[in-house]
Design an enzyme around this catalytic site. Structure first.
Site, PDB file in Angstrom:
ATOM      1  NE  ARG A   1      23.253 -16.961 -72.363  1.00 52.33           N
ATOM      2  CZ  ARG A   1      24.555 -16.670 -72.283  1.00 52.33           C
ATOM      3  NH1 ARG A   1      25.426 -17.455 -72.881  1.00 52.33           N
ATOM      4  NH2 ARG A   1      24.968 -15.637 -71.607  1.00 52.33           N
TER       5      ARG A   1
ATOM      6  NE  ARG B   1      20.696 -20.594 -67.411  1.00 51.97           N
ATOM      7  CZ  ARG B   1      21.919 -20.675 -66.898  1.00 51.97           C
ATOM      8  NH1 ARG B   1      22.130 -21.425 -65.834  1.00 51.97           N
ATOM      9  NH2 ARG B   1      22.918 -20.005 -67.447  1.00 51.97           N
TER      10      ARG B   1
ATOM     11  NE  ARG C   1      17.319 -27.797 -68.221  1.00 50.37           N
ATOM     12  CZ  ARG C   1      18.504 -27.419 -67.778  1.00 50.37           C
ATOM     13  NH1 ARG C   1      19.049 -26.302 -68.212  1.00 50.37           N
ATOM     14  NH2 ARG C   1      19.146 -28.154 -66.904  1.00 50.37           N
TER      15      ARG C   1
ATOM     16  CG  ASP D   1      25.678 -26.691 -75.575  1.00 49.08           C
ATOM     17  OD1 ASP D   1      26.845 -27.152 -75.703  1.00 49.08           O
ATOM     18  OD2 ASP D   1      25.418 -25.774 -74.801  1.00 49.08           O
TER      19      ASP D   1
ATOM     20  CE1 TYR E   1      33.120 -25.244 -72.454  1.00 51.47           C
ATOM     21  CE2 TYR E   1      33.103 -24.300 -74.658  1.00 51.47           C
ATOM     22  CZ  TYR E   1      32.711 -24.264 -73.334  1.00 51.47           C
ATOM     23  OH  TYR E   1      31.904 -23.255 -72.887  1.00 51.47           O
TER      24      TYR E   1
END
Length: 343
Positions: free
Chosen positions: A25, A29, A38, A74, A151
């Site tokens: 990552r 963010r 974003r 992703d 998931y």
């Protein structure tokens, strides 16, 4: 012939002038450049826009001085063409509208042509490689079959994975049929990234630490091994999971040139147990980056000391950068690792 890369040399356990570092990552963010992107793009929209995704992938390379770029994408993108209703909800993460709960649901899963359905990822890879030139290598990645299946079954993130564990036992045949399909899709997806220019790949088994060693061997190992065995020969493979202290020997058996370690294990003794004929990656606790530069230096030195200059150590976090992390601390870590590890 491509110029030498400390990262790729470390993947292949060759001696390097210093320990290479990249971060899970590292495009995310915590970076103001990413937050600005974003504001203009939703998450899925950003992943599906090769120009924008390439820009995000490249942001940390110049800003941080890392020794590899990691593709911005992703792990769940390959689930969308299965027809399960993948969506990313603000503040809540991924959600599967039509989860898999039985054998009939497995049978209904759509066929996936990766070029047709996720070709935008391959285009991102091509754009990044062109922009990077020979500065640093590009790492592609995918979710491992177990993590993708969890998931699909849970419908989103989970703490206990109770639905997944019930499914494994109550629907053994359907479980293995689904993981065989996911293994094929994952291998095709990674090979597509390699063909487009990715120079190494990481298989993320993010949630496999929820399993016992016996369950891993029965329900997961054959399928992770299947992915790795199908990948284009010569491309280094990093095999990583979270909470995997008891699973690492079996993960090594499943395959990978590099075994990723989370922060819950000591790197030195763990590498000794795994054997020095495999490379390792890790394993600073990401929370250390919320502290002072002195603390970051102390913790990084302890990991480097544990690696004891054996060829084949790639410095990384034990999972991804937290969004609250100051950018200057991440940059400091990269500089500290390069400084302390210089041979």
């Amino acid at each position: 012939m491509a110029p030498p890369s400390v990262f790729l040399d470390a993947c292949r356990r060759r001696p390097t002038a210093f320990t290479p570092i990249w971060l899970m990552r590292q495009a995310g963010r915590y970076m103001p450049e990413y937050r600005a992107m974003r504001e203009r793009h939703g998450f899925l929209e950003l992943c599906k826009n090769p120009q924008a995704a390439a820009e995000v992938t490249l942001q940390p390379v110049d800003r941080l001085g890392v020794d590899a770029a990691i593709l911005f994408a992703d792990i769940l993108l390959v689930l969308e063409p299965l027809g399960v209703g993948l969506e990313f909800t603000k503040g809540e993460g991924p959600h599967i509208q039509r989860p898999v709960r039985g054998a009939d649901d497995v049978a209904r899963l759509g066929r996936v042509d990766v070029e047709a359905s996720v070709g935008f990822v391959f285009e991102t890879v091509r754009l990044v490689r062109k922009a990077l030139g020979d500065r640093v290598p590009l790492i592609g990645f995918a979710g491992a079959p177990f993590t993708l299946a969890s998931y699909l079954i849970e419908g989103g993130a989970s703490r206990e994975f109770l639905l997944t564990k019930r499914f494994m036992r109550a629907e053994r045949d359907a479980w293995h049929a689904m993981l065989e399909r996911l293994a094929g899709i994952t291998a095709d997806y990674l090979n597509g990234q390699i063909a487009a220019g990715a120079q190494a790949v990481q298989l993320f088994d993010s949630w496999v630490g929820a399993l016992s060693p016996a369950d891993y061997r029965e329900f997961v190992l054959p399928h992770s091994r299947s992915v790795i065995q199908r990948l284009t020969p010569g491309t280094p493979v990093i095999h990583f999971g979270v909470g995997t202290a008891t699973l690492l020997p079996s993960m090594r058996e499943a395959g990978g040139d590099v075994i990723g370690l989370d922060w819950r294990v000591e790197l030195g003794p763990t590498w000794e147990r795994l054997g020095y004929d495999v490379a390792v990656q890790g394993n600073l606790d990401p929370a250390v980056l919320l502290s002072s530069t002195d603390e970051i230096r102390r913790a990084a030195k302890a990991i480097l000391d544990g690696a004891a200059r054996h060829p084949g150590h790639i410095f990384n976090l034990g999972h991804g950068v937290h969004q609250e992390t100051p950018v200057e601390n991440v940059k400091a870590l990269v500089d500290i690792v390069h400084e302390l590890s210089a041979r």
